[in-house]
Design an enzyme around this catalytic site. Sequence first.
Site, PDB file in Angstrom:
ATOM      1  CG  HIS A 193      21.109  -5.406  29.654  1.00 24.27           C
ATOM      2  ND1 HIS A 193      21.446  -4.642  30.756  1.00 24.27           N
ATOM      3  CD2 HIS A 193      19.767  -5.260  29.504  1.00 24.27           C
ATOM      4  CE1 HIS A 193      20.358  -4.081  31.241  1.00 24.27           C
ATOM      5  NE2 HIS A 193      19.332  -4.434  30.500  1.00 24.27           N
ATOM      6  CG  ASP A 223      14.972  -4.204  32.070  1.00 23.61           C
ATOM      7  OD1 ASP A 223      13.988  -3.753  31.446  1.00 23.61           O
ATOM      8  OD2 ASP A 223      14.993  -5.348  32.556  1.00 23.61           O
TER       9      ASP A 223
END
Length: 262
Positions: A89, A144
């Site tokens: 991320h 995700d």
Amino acid sequence: MENKVISLSVENHVGIVTLNRPEVGNALDLQMAKELMDAAIVCSERDAIRVVVITGAGNKFSVGGDLKSFAKEGDEISSHLKSVTAYLHQAISFFARMNKPFIGAVNGVAAGAGMSLACACDLVYASEKSKFVMAYNRIGLTPDGSGSYFLPRLVGMRRALELMYTNRQLTAEEACDWGIVNQVVPDDQLWEVVLGVAESLAKGPMNAYGETKKLFYHSLQETLESQMSKESLLLASRASSEEGKEGIAAFLEKRKADFLKG
């Protein structure tokens, strides 16, 4: 920069990031997530890199998370996935926030985190052989890699939920029709097309690209008036910048702007 599972090369101001685990379909594990973050930092900071292209080695973009490596963690799988996604991320955040175009060259299957990563790109060019599938719900997981952020913005909420609930696989042409892909090209022409676009953009106003990206991404959080206020302030600022001065001067002088000078 050359690493075991991520490679980064620079050609004509274009940073080329390659997911390099072709033997497992460029599946993303902890090492790849770490190295992808490192590559994102280099790309965002190095002045010689003005555009970034991401692609996969072999005949796949990325099949998503490396489930075999995750399962090996046993009872520690939750903490392990927090580490993997922390690096992944942060990498995507650096790529998305940098003042440089981020281009996906999808050369095959983009599944799970691979599809999420493609959705995070500013522009996506796909081989006609490419396939796109979210695949998370199929194995009882949730998205995700920014998938839950970018996918609904690209295709709308209902289509995004359809892709999640049904695990529907999109062809390259369908992904283009749905707004996930900008252009579908023959497999043997993908790299030529992508590099052509990237090298052209690398000659452009990089900081104007960055501010445009920020305007667009922030627009969904603003009212009409607050967004127009941002437009006004940024336009005024850009007009007095070196890029803006060169662009305006070039237009008035009927010549091509040189955004690389200096």
